[in-house]
Design a protein around this motif. Sequence first.
Motif, short mmCIF file in Angstrom:
data_model
loop_
_atom_site.label_atom_id
_atom_site.label_comp_id
_atom_site.label_asym_id
_atom_site.label_seq_id
_atom_site.Cartn_x
_atom_site.Cartn_y
_atom_site.Cartn_z
N GLY A 100 1.11 -1.47 0.01
CA GLY A 100 0.19 -0.18 -0.10
C GLY A 100 1.26 1.08 0.24
N GLU A 101 0.68 2.49 0.46
CA GLU A 101 0.91 3.58 0.69
C GLU A 101 2.24 3.60 1.49
N PRO A 102 3.61 3.74 1.61
CA PRO A 102 4.00 5.03 0.86
C PRO A 102 3.74 4.69 -0.70
N PHE A 103 4.13 2.98 -0.63
CA PHE A 103 5.02 2.54 -1.93
C PHE A 103 4.24 2.86 -3.33
N THR A 104 2.61 2.42 -3.42
CA THR A 104 1.92 2.20 -4.16
C THR A 104 2.08 4.56 -5.03
#
Lengths: 233, 233
Positions: free
Chosen positions: B144-148
């Motif tokens: 999920g975030e922060p990776f997306t």
Amino acid sequence: MNSRSQECVQALRYLSKEEAVAMETELLRDYRFGRQQLTEMLGHACATAIAKRQPTVLVVCGPDQNGCVGLACARHLRLFEYIPTVFTPKRSSDALHQDLMLQCERMDLPFLSYLPTEVQLINDAYNLVVDAVLGPETDLESVGEPFTGVLQTLRGLKAPIVSLDIPSGWDADESSSDGISPALLVSLMTPKRCALSFPGSHFLAGRFLPYDIQRKYELNLPKFSGTDCVVQL
Amino acid sequence: MNSRSQECVQALRYLSKEEAVAMETELLRDYRFGRQQLTEMLGHACATAIAKRQPTVLVVCGPDQNGCVGLACARHLRLFEYIPTVFTPKRSSDALHQDLMLQCERMDLPFLSYLPTEVQLINDAYNLVVDAVLGPETDLESVGEPFTGVLQTLRGLKAPIVSLDIPSGWDADESSSDGISPALLVSLMTPKRCALSFPGSHFLAGRFLPYDIQRKYELNLPKFSGTDCVVQL
């Protein structure tokens, strides 16, 4: 202009035993380097220094840190397609040493079960002997067997010796005329005082010292070329 | 004779995710390699692969093993006299990751506090972006975030990307056409299946796999030259 700027280059410093110990403590404690990490980099760099000479190699590894670097060095030499043979005069209680031994065993490196006292056998079988027996931290007063016997054999060799960090049995702070006499010395991270007037080939292995450490200990390290991890002094 | 022997050379194998995990488990458990030791060798080899290209570099490091290699890579790039900048999208609870971060900090590597979403800023500031965000072990369902957000920014970049091991967000077992599209891929230890038809430059980093492991997994690794730790595929 160019020759003037060269004159201004500070001379490489040769550390005292005390300074060397302090620097390593700081790397481990304040910079959070791991022993495993340092040993691996140093062993790799030593193998690179030795591989430039292309010999069949006997690697004699003591039970402490110097021996750990020797074991990592032997493994990398094997990966560089030499067939190094290892001799460890004494079993080590250090977990890192034991892991590095097992890595060598599982890489099919041959181990000697004893070091022949007949030096001619060693001279005939190996082009080069790596001395990773004792390091700067060794208390020379308390060195007994099997090390005194091993050092005596190494002193009698005709095959050239490569010593890692300092020649085994030397005090890190002064050169020795009656100890073993390596053809090649590979100083680890920085040269120690005993190497100040070393007459043989001299390499510096390990290119990872933080710049703050280099400044603090006024190391004046030479320039490494390209991505080299070794430099000849 | 020569051409015949070349015909007999077995093709390099591209490992499945499952095989890659099994091999690494075996290295750690049965060969007693340490994570610190493997990470250091891999990071050094990645830096060597990248240094052949001489750019100013932004290194984006995730919180897991891929990010650890990225941090070691960034430190070695600094030692090779580049000034890499580091961005870590998420704090890691891994002690090795924390140690590698501290080593970078104390080597005066600049850290970005956030990744600009305006990709032009990144394109202008860096010649190259190293993607060490997610590795083969990542469960893509749970990213999920922060990776997306980070992956979306990387996908929009014009500056060439170097991915370590696999392009972040790709499944290790299959290539992706809508994920990030690196110009250069540095496979760690062995290439993974997703790289089978990789169109860009492809390097293999790390020269330390025991021969028994190479045979067991039928890796057919290419020949490394001299003491090189990297080979172009």
